[in-house]
Design a protein around this motif. Sequence first.
Motif, PDB file in Angstrom:
ATOM      1  N   GLU A 161       0.819  -1.205   0.000  1.00 44.85           N
ATOM      2  CA  GLU A 161       0.000   0.000   0.000  1.00 44.85           C
ATOM      3  C   GLU A 161       0.852   1.252   0.000  1.00 44.85           C
ATOM      4  N   ALA A 162       2.002   1.221   0.684  1.00 44.60           N
ATOM      5  CA  ALA A 162       2.858   2.402   0.759  1.00 44.60           C
ATOM      6  C   ALA A 162       3.391   2.787  -0.615  1.00 44.60           C
ATOM      7  N   GLN A 217      -8.632   2.089   2.090  1.00 43.46           N
ATOM      8  CA  GLN A 217      -7.186   1.870   2.010  1.00 43.46           C
ATOM      9  C   GLN A 217      -6.428   3.151   2.369  1.00 43.46           C
ATOM     10  N   GLU A 231      -3.899   3.723   5.616  1.00 44.41           N
ATOM     11  CA  GLU A 231      -2.508   4.141   5.474  1.00 44.41           C
ATOM     12  C   GLU A 231      -2.280   5.487   6.152  1.00 44.41           C
ATOM     13  N   ARG A 284      -1.657   4.954   9.720  1.00 46.26           N
ATOM     14  CA  ARG A 284      -0.298   4.447   9.963  1.00 46.26           C
ATOM     15  C   ARG A 284       0.733   5.566   9.867  1.00 46.26           C
TER      16      ARG A 284
END
Length: 82
Positions: A3-4, A15, A19, A22
């Motif tokens: 995802e990064a 999504q 993220e 995070r």
Amino acid sequence: MSEAQTPVEEMSFEQAMAELERVVGALERGDVALEDSITLYERGAKLKAHCDRKLKDAEEKVAAITLDGEGNPVGAKPVEGL
């Protein structure tokens, strides 16, 4: 592709929010090198803008639907992208 590394524009709202959480967590902990912090902050700004756009689009779609007294859609206007 993690995802990064996923382009923000290709992410779903969920999504992008996950993220973003995070990214914020990593920045709040302060355990990231300065250069990485800058990169994370930039990614976070893109994720936030993407989430804002997704929410605005959803709000416009909901606003285009009118319900009658029984909860049935009436006079719903077609919305681009539906």
